[in-house]
Design a protein around this motif. Structure first.
Motif, PDB file in Angstrom:
ATOM      1  N   VAL A 103      -8.434  31.971  -0.874  1.00 26.49           N
ATOM      2  CA  VAL A 103      -8.392  32.971   0.083  1.00 26.49           C
ATOM      3  C   VAL A 103      -9.089  34.271  -0.434  1.00 26.49           C
ATOM      4  CG1 VAL A 103      -6.592  34.369   1.339  1.00 26.49           C
ATOM      5  CG2 VAL A 103      -6.135  32.050   1.112  1.00 26.49           C
ATOM      6  N   ALA A 104      -8.594  34.828  -1.780  1.00 24.31           N
ATOM      7  CA  ALA A 104      -9.109  35.857  -2.101  1.00 24.31           C
ATOM      8  C   ALA A 104     -10.940  35.683  -2.179  1.00 24.31           C
ATOM      9  CB  ALA A 104      -8.669  36.178  -3.464  1.00 24.31           C
ATOM     10  N   ILE A 105     -11.421  34.553  -2.586  1.00 26.46           N
ATOM     11  CA  ILE A 105     -12.677  34.452  -2.697  1.00 26.46           C
ATOM     12  C   ILE A 105     -13.332  34.638  -1.118  1.00 26.46           C
ATOM     13  CG2 ILE A 105     -14.379  32.685  -3.064  1.00 26.46           C
ATOM     14  CD1 ILE A 105     -12.677  31.649  -5.619  1.00 26.46           C
ATOM     15  N   ARG A 106     -12.833  33.795  -0.363  1.00 24.75           N
ATOM     16  CA  ARG A 106     -13.438  34.065   1.018  1.00 24.75           C
ATOM     17  C   ARG A 106     -13.510  35.424   1.258  1.00 24.75           C
ATOM     18  NH1 ARG A 106      -9.457  29.511   1.913  1.00 24.75           N
ATOM     19  NH2 ARG A 106     -10.835  27.622   1.997  1.00 24.75           N
ATOM     20  N   GLU A 107     -12.377  36.300   1.190  1.00 27.58           N
ATOM     21  CA  GLU A 107     -12.115  37.414   1.597  1.00 27.58           C
ATOM     22  C   GLU A 107     -13.427  38.438   0.976  1.00 27.58           C
ATOM     23  OE1 GLU A 107      -8.187  38.754   0.505  1.00 27.58           O
ATOM     24  OE2 GLU A 107      -7.325  37.820   2.328  1.00 27.58           O
ATOM     25  N   ASP A 108     -13.659  38.223  -0.309  1.00 25.56           N
ATOM     26  CA  ASP A 108     -14.819  38.932  -1.233  1.00 25.56           C
ATOM     27  C   ASP A 108     -16.269  38.573  -0.428  1.00 25.56           C
ATOM     28  OD1 ASP A 108     -13.004  40.242  -2.705  1.00 25.56           O
ATOM     29  OD2 ASP A 108     -13.234  38.974  -4.380  1.00 25.56           O
ATOM     30  N   LEU A 109     -16.236  37.053  -0.302  1.00 26.47           N
ATOM     31  CA  LEU A 109     -17.501  36.786   0.331  1.00 26.47           C
ATOM     32  C   LEU A 109     -17.689  37.216   1.678  1.00 26.47           C
ATOM     33  CD1 LEU A 109     -17.703  32.901  -0.750  1.00 26.47           C
ATOM     34  CD2 LEU A 109     -19.131  34.754  -1.540  1.00 26.47           C
ATOM     35  N   ASP A 110     -16.698  37.283   2.703  1.00 25.28           N
ATOM     36  CA  ASP A 110     -16.948  38.099   3.906  1.00 25.28           C
ATOM     37  C   ASP A 110     -17.040  39.436   3.888  1.00 25.28           C
ATOM     38  OD1 ASP A 110     -16.600  35.383   4.661  1.00 25.28           O
ATOM     39  OD2 ASP A 110     -14.228  35.779   5.302  1.00 25.28           O
ATOM     40  N   ALA A 111     -16.610  40.159   2.819  1.00 27.55           N
ATOM     41  CA  ALA A 111     -16.817  41.537   2.381  1.00 27.55           C
ATOM     42  C   ALA A 111     -18.195  41.819   2.070  1.00 27.55           C
ATOM     43  CB  ALA A 111     -15.748  42.168   1.686  1.00 27.55           C
ATOM     44  N   GLY A 112     -19.042  40.768   1.705  1.00 27.60           N
ATOM     45  CA  GLY A 112     -20.225  41.235   1.222  1.00 27.60           C
ATOM     46  C   GLY A 112     -20.746  40.939  -0.011  1.00 27.60           C
ATOM     47  N   MET A 113     -19.592  40.437  -0.932  1.00 25.09           N
ATOM     48  CA  MET A 113     -19.914  40.066  -2.419  1.00 25.09           C
ATOM     49  C   MET A 113     -20.968  39.085  -2.646  1.00 25.09           C
ATOM     50  SD  MET A 113     -17.036  39.385  -5.318  1.00 25.09           S
ATOM     51  CE  MET A 113     -16.391  41.113  -5.569  1.00 25.09           C
ATOM     52  N   GLY A 114     -21.777  38.929  -3.329  1.00 30.25           N
ATOM     53  CA  GLY A 114     -22.398  37.792  -3.600  1.00 30.25           C
ATOM     54  C   GLY A 114     -22.020  36.605  -4.367  1.00 30.25           C
ATOM     55  N   LEU A 115     -22.493  35.482  -4.187  1.00 32.05           N
ATOM     56  CA  LEU A 115     -21.764  34.551  -4.852  1.00 32.05           C
ATOM     57  C   LEU A 115     -21.858  34.304  -6.224  1.00 32.05           C
ATOM     58  CD1 LEU A 115     -20.710  31.479  -4.452  1.00 32.05           C
ATOM     59  CD2 LEU A 115     -22.751  30.586  -4.234  1.00 32.05           C
ATOM     60  N   PRO A 116     -22.911  34.758  -6.807  1.00 33.40           N
ATOM     61  CA  PRO A 116     -22.895  34.903  -8.473  1.00 33.40           C
ATOM     62  C   PRO A 116     -21.772  36.165  -8.861  1.00 33.40           C
ATOM     63  CG  PRO A 116     -25.184  35.322  -7.610  1.00 33.40           C
ATOM     64  CD  PRO A 116     -24.401  35.231  -6.760  1.00 33.40           C
ATOM     65  N   GLU A 117     -21.518  37.072  -8.181  1.00 35.61           N
ATOM     66  CA  GLU A 117     -20.577  38.032  -8.507  1.00 35.61           C
ATOM     67  C   GLU A 117     -19.081  37.227  -8.426  1.00 35.61           C
ATOM     68  OE1 GLU A 117     -24.128  40.111  -7.699  1.00 35.61           O
ATOM     69  OE2 GLU A 117     -23.040  38.950  -6.314  1.00 35.61           O
ATOM     70  N   VAL A 118     -18.961  36.542  -7.426  1.00 39.48           N
ATOM     71  CA  VAL A 118     -17.740  35.846  -7.093  1.00 39.48           C
ATOM     72  C   VAL A 118     -17.512  34.828  -8.069  1.00 39.48           C
ATOM     73  CG1 VAL A 118     -16.470  34.122  -5.550  1.00 39.48           C
ATOM     74  CG2 VAL A 118     -17.815  36.265  -4.372  1.00 39.48           C
TER      75      VAL A 118
ATOM     76  N   GLU B 127     -18.704  35.078 -11.204  1.00 35.44           N
ATOM     77  CA  GLU B 127     -18.251  35.695 -12.383  1.00 35.44           C
ATOM     78  C   GLU B 127     -16.763  36.268 -12.401  1.00 35.44           C
ATOM     79  OE1 GLU B 127     -19.932  39.535 -14.945  1.00 35.44           O
ATOM     80  OE2 GLU B 127     -21.019  38.663 -13.112  1.00 35.44           O
ATOM     81  N   LYS B 128     -16.203  36.874 -11.145  1.00 36.59           N
ATOM     82  CA  LYS B 128     -14.963  37.221 -11.020  1.00 36.59           C
ATOM     83  C   LYS B 128     -13.945  36.276 -11.224  1.00 36.59           C
ATOM     84  CE  LYS B 128     -12.045  40.069  -7.828  1.00 36.59           C
ATOM     85  NZ  LYS B 128     -12.290  40.846  -6.649  1.00 36.59           N
ATOM     86  N   TYR B 129     -14.095  35.012 -10.445  1.00 33.45           N
ATOM     87  CA  TYR B 129     -13.110  33.979 -10.127  1.00 33.45           C
ATOM     88  C   TYR B 129     -13.434  32.656 -11.255  1.00 33.45           C
ATOM     89  CZ  TYR B 129     -11.636  36.822  -6.270  1.00 33.45           C
ATOM     90  OH  TYR B 129     -11.228  37.810  -5.371  1.00 33.45           O
ATOM     91  N   GLY B 130     -14.438  32.566 -11.604  1.00 35.02           N
ATOM     92  CA  GLY B 130     -14.837  31.138 -12.415  1.00 35.02           C
ATOM     93  C   GLY B 130     -15.398  30.151 -11.295  1.00 35.02           C
ATOM     94  N   HIS B 131     -15.231  29.052 -11.762  1.00 38.06           N
ATOM     95  CA  HIS B 131     -15.600  28.063 -11.004  1.00 38.06           C
ATOM     96  C   HIS B 131     -14.223  27.402 -10.081  1.00 38.06           C
ATOM     97  CE1 HIS B 131     -17.245  24.082  -9.533  1.00 38.06           C
ATOM     98  NE2 HIS B 131     -16.035  23.403 -10.059  1.00 38.06           N
ATOM     99  N   VAL B 132     -14.653  27.250  -8.972  1.00 34.91           N
ATOM    100  CA  VAL B 132     -13.579  26.610  -8.040  1.00 34.91           C
ATOM    101  C   VAL B 132     -14.086  25.332  -7.201  1.00 34.91           C
ATOM    102  CG1 VAL B 132     -12.040  28.832  -7.810  1.00 34.91           C
ATOM    103  CG2 VAL B 132     -13.872  28.195  -6.326  1.00 34.91           C
TER     104      VAL B 132
END
Length: 233
Positions: A211-226, A228-233
């Motif tokens: 849920v947090a990852i989706r929110e970050d992606l929807d807010a404009g964060m790039g996939l590489p940054e996501v 790096e922040k959360y690790g592999h999912v």
């Protein structure tokens, strides 16, 4: 014919666990089981939901086993005895059908189960009366459809015993009475009763992370940054 595993959960605990499982996906459960080293509890992709928009299938396994065998008479009394034992929040898990071509599950038996509080059915075999069952809000995953009845051809020979179902990564998956069954659009999976609480807690944590990852992606964060922040999912 009524051997069961002793449950460590009260009816209230079972209801709570089932309600929480309804909020997680089979994909997350599968990932958690993999991380725990339990690699072969996914069921074959040939299990399919009879209604694409149906609710998720989730509940405690109540196993029913049968086999192809000719017999006389107008019904299967053993089947009636077997389904009479179903209770609230359980899933009727049918085995021993395979590709026999006959149906051993239909609208009337589904209605009887639903009135007993049964939460759905997982069938390694055939089903009919699909149009009627689809209107009942009674989740069913099955292997195939067939108008040909089982009476005189296929009969129940045991219930509430360990059974085998076809697996995704293994030829067979063992299902015991009291194990947990979860199925959704991605498929079906078995959670052994002794792993239920741990798998659920870890699946819930993974769900929150997604849920947090989706929110970050929807807010404009790039996939590489996501990543790096959360690790592999």
């Amino acid at each position: 014919m009524t051997t069961t595993l002793a449950s460590t959960f009260t009816p209230e605990q079972k209801a709570d666990l089932r309600a929480r499982f309804l909020k997680v996906d089979t994909a997350n459960v599968a990932d958690v089981l993999d991380e725990m080293g339990h690699l072969d509890f996914g069921l074959a992709s040939s299990f399919w939901p009879i209604r694409e928009s149906q609710n998720k299938l989730a509940g405690w396994a109540y196993t029913i086993r049968g086999q192809m065998t000719p017999y006389a008479g107008t019904g299967d009394p053993e089947k009636m005895k077997a389904v009479a034992g179903l209770s609230e929040g359980e899933i009727s898990v049918w085995s021993g059908g395979g590709a026999s071509g006959v149906c051993f599950f239909g609208e009337l038996i589904a209605r009887g189960m639903q009135h007993r509080g049964c939460a759905g059915a997982l069938i390694d075999g055939g089903i009919r009366d699909i149009e009627w069952i689809a209107q009942m809000n009674f989740p069913v995953f099955t292997q195939y459809r067939s108008p040909v009845q089982s009476i005189g051809r296929w009969g129940v020979n045991a219930w509430q015993v360990p059974v085998y179902l076809p697996g995704a990564t293994a030829e067979r998956v063992r299902v015991r009475p009291g194990d947990f069954i979860l199925a959704d659009f991605d498929g079906a999976i078995v959670i052994p009763i002794d792993l239920v609480e741990t798998v659920l807690e870890r699946s819930e944590a993974l769900t929150r992370k997604e849920v947090a990852i989706r929110e970050d992606l929807d807010a404009g964060m790039g996939l590489p940054e996501v990543l790096e922040k959360y690790g592999h999912v």
